[in-house]
Design an enzyme around this catalytic site. Structure first.
Site, PDB file in Angstrom:
ATOM      1  N   ILE A   1      37.940  49.135  33.279  1.00  0.00           N
ATOM      2  CA  ILE A   1      37.793  49.311  31.831  1.00  0.00           C
ATOM      3  C   ILE A   1      36.316  49.392  31.444  1.00  0.00           C
ATOM      4  CG2 ILE A   1      38.126  48.159  29.603  1.00  0.00           C
ATOM      5  CD1 ILE A   1      40.794  47.023  30.771  1.00  0.00           C
TER       6      ILE A   1
ATOM      7  N   TYR B   1      43.802  31.928  32.151  1.00  0.00           N
ATOM      8  CA  TYR B   1      43.428  33.269  31.668  1.00  0.00           C
ATOM      9  C   TYR B   1      43.794  33.426  30.190  1.00  0.00           C
ATOM     10  CZ  TYR B   1      43.081  38.391  31.438  1.00  0.00           C
ATOM     11  OH  TYR B   1      42.735  39.684  31.088  1.00  0.00           O
TER      12      TYR B   1
HETATM   13  N1  LIG Z   1      43.455  45.525  33.353  1.00  0.00           N
HETATM   14  C1  LIG Z   1      44.176  44.953  32.405  1.00  0.00           C
HETATM   15  O1  LIG Z   1      45.390  45.089  32.332  1.00  0.00           O
HETATM   16  C2  LIG Z   1      43.491  44.108  31.355  1.00  0.00           C
HETATM   17  C3  LIG Z   1      44.253  43.690  30.264  1.00  0.00           C
HETATM   18  C4  LIG Z   1      43.655  42.909  29.268  1.00  0.00           C
HETATM   19  C5  LIG Z   1      42.329  42.568  29.389  1.00  0.00           C
HETATM   20  N2  LIG Z   1      41.615  42.978  30.478  1.00  0.00           N
HETATM   21  C6  LIG Z   1      40.214  42.572  30.548  1.00  0.00           C
HETATM   22  O2  LIG Z   1      39.394  43.722  30.675  1.00  0.00           O
HETATM   23  C7  LIG Z   1      38.201  43.366  31.359  1.00  0.00           C
HETATM   24  C8  LIG Z   1      37.967  44.341  32.498  1.00  0.00           C
HETATM   25  O3  LIG Z   1      39.062  44.245  33.399  1.00  0.00           O
HETATM   26  P1  LIG Z   1      39.421  45.357  34.491  1.00  0.00           P
HETATM   27  O4  LIG Z   1      40.893  45.464  34.480  1.00  0.00           O
HETATM   28  O5  LIG Z   1      38.594  46.563  34.301  1.00  0.00           O
HETATM   29  O6  LIG Z   1      39.003  44.539  35.811  1.00  0.00           O
HETATM   30  P2  LIG Z   1      38.283  44.984  37.160  1.00  0.00           P
HETATM   31  O7  LIG Z   1      38.545  43.873  38.110  1.00  0.00           O
HETATM   32  O8  LIG Z   1      38.674  46.380  37.556  1.00  0.00           O
HETATM   33  O9  LIG Z   1      36.721  45.013  36.778  1.00  0.00           O
HETATM   34  C9  LIG Z   1      36.037  43.845  36.438  1.00  0.00           C
HETATM   35  C10 LIG Z   1      34.545  44.080  36.614  1.00  0.00           C
HETATM   36  O10 LIG Z   1      33.887  42.875  36.206  1.00  0.00           O
HETATM   37  C11 LIG Z   1      32.936  42.519  37.194  1.00  0.00           C
HETATM   38  N3  LIG Z   1      32.758  41.062  37.193  1.00  0.00           N
HETATM   39  C12 LIG Z   1      33.664  40.106  37.511  1.00  0.00           C
HETATM   40  N4  LIG Z   1      33.117  38.895  37.421  1.00  0.00           N
HETATM   41  C13 LIG Z   1      31.835  39.072  37.024  1.00  0.00           C
HETATM   42  C14 LIG Z   1      30.758  38.196  36.764  1.00  0.00           C
HETATM   43  N5  LIG Z   1      30.881  36.869  36.923  1.00  0.00           N
HETATM   44  N6  LIG Z   1      29.574  38.718  36.340  1.00  0.00           N
HETATM   45  C15 LIG Z   1      29.425  40.055  36.222  1.00  0.00           C
HETATM   46  N7  LIG Z   1      30.406  40.948  36.471  1.00  0.00           N
HETATM   47  C16 LIG Z   1      31.601  40.450  36.877  1.00  0.00           C
HETATM   48  C17 LIG Z   1      33.520  43.028  38.511  1.00  0.00           C
HETATM   49  O11 LIG Z   1      32.514  43.174  39.510  1.00  0.00           O
HETATM   50  C18 LIG Z   1      34.130  44.357  38.059  1.00  0.00           C
HETATM   51  O12 LIG Z   1      33.183  45.404  38.108  1.00  0.00           O
HETATM   52  C19 LIG Z   1      38.371  41.908  31.794  1.00  0.00           C
HETATM   53  O13 LIG Z   1      37.744  41.058  30.852  1.00  0.00           O
HETATM   54  C20 LIG Z   1      39.869  41.716  31.740  1.00  0.00           C
HETATM   55  O14 LIG Z   1      40.235  40.364  31.561  1.00  0.00           O
HETATM   56  C21 LIG Z   1      42.156  43.742  31.458  1.00  0.00           C
END
Ligand SMILES: NC(=O)c1ccc[n+]([C@@H]2O[C@H](COP(=O)([O-])OP(=O)(O)OC[C@H]3O[C@@H](n4cnc5c(N)ncnc54)[C@H](O)[C@@H]3O)[C@@H](O)[C@H]2O)c1
Length: 251
Positions: free
Chosen positions: A22, A156
């Site tokens: 995202i 979470y």
């Molecule tokens: N994918 C879903 O269904 C979903 C739904 C609701 C909310 N979200 C939220 O969207 C956001 C992005 O999620 P995503 O699905 O793209 O996940 P993802 O795992 O594909 O990407 C997460 C990114 O965050 C980085 N990251 C993790 N911990 C970190 C830290 N301590 N410091 C710096 N960078 C860090 C990772 O290296 C990665 O590049 C998150 O906050 C997640 O909770 C995702």
């Protein structure tokens, strides 16, 4: 007139966790609309490559490390003169029955998802408040509104609900200083974070049955809203938590 409202030319945007998923879609959307984007991520290799692909910059950052957050914020602000947009997107998900959740797992999820958003908001918000201008977009979750089924993830869900309230609190406090703070509450989006869940036939079945659209969303669905909230098109919006969840929270 409306094209101009979405024009981010001359703006500096920082996207935490922008290496993939995202965050990467959001970084792409902001860059396409003219912003100078800094991807700030703890994944150095993927992050640097993603930044190069956008013609942006990369900053190694662990959002849990408040000293590092402060240094990175000061460094980016010094180099560019200011930061206009902060997207607090870095986040992690863990699943465990609450009675068995190890203390370390609870602390890790709260530390990244809540404390990380706080450290970054404070470090980058300081300059925005001083300058009287800025937009912060926090990535919360539908899990901050309703509990997920069937997987257990109390940490979470609690962390995301806290992000929503942090958003409203900062929005109210910083409105007189010209800084807008909004949050997005995505439903299930196809990324690395949901890969394991979608590979589990029972989880996937329940996730899709509980989503009126009957499918997961794409990172670009979230990015389009982030672009809007970061832009002048959302000039009268602050303290909002906007869902992009295929209808999940409507029944
Ligand atoms: N994918 C879903 O269904 C979903 C739904 C609701 C909310 N979200 C939220 O969207 C956001 C992005 O999620 P995503 O699905 O793209 O996940 P993802 O795992 O594909 O990407 C997460 C990114 O965050 C980085 N990251 C993790 N911990 C970190 C830290 N301590 N410091 C710096 N960078 C860090 C990772 O290296 C990665 O590049 C998150 O906050 C997640 O909770 C995702």
């Amino acid at each position: 007139m409306y094209r101009e409202k979405f024009d981010l030319g001359g703006r500096v945007a920082v996207v935490t966790g922008g290496a993939q998923g995202i965050g990467n879609a959001i970084a792409t959307a902001l860059a396409e609309h003219g912003a100078k984007v800094v991807i700030a991520d703890m994944d150095v290799n993927t992050g640097a490559a993603a930044a190069a692909a956008l013609g942006g910059e990369f900053a190694a950052l662990n959002v849990r490390d408040r000293a590092m957050v402060r240094t990175v914020a000061e460094d980016i602000s010094a180099r560019h003169g200011h930061v206009d947009i902060l997207v607090n997107n870095a986040g992690i998900a863990r699943n465990s029955p609450s009675v068995d959740t190890p203390a370390e797992e609870w602390l890790e999820v709260i530390d990244v998802n809540l404390n990380g958003v706080w450290w970054c908001s404070q470090a980058f918000g300081r300059g925005m408040v001083a300058r009287g201008k800025g937009a912060i977009v926090n990535i919360g979750s539908m899990s901050g509104i309703v509990a997920n089924k069937p997987q257990a993830q109390t940490h979470y869900n609690a962390s995301k609900a806290a992000v929503h309230m942090l958003t409203k609190s900062l929005a109210a406090e910083w409105a007189p200083h010209g800084v807008r703070v909004n949050a997005i509450a995505p439903g299930y989006i196809g990324t690395e974070l949901t890969k394991r869940g979608l590979a589990n036939a029972e989880w996937k079945k329940q996730w899709l049955e509980m989503t009126p659209f009957g499918r997961v969303g794409d990172p670009s669905d979230v990015a389009a809203l982030a672009l809007f909230l970061a832009s002048d098109a959302a000039a009268y919006m602050s303290g909002s938590v906007v869902s992009v969840d295929g209808g999940y929270t409507s029944w």
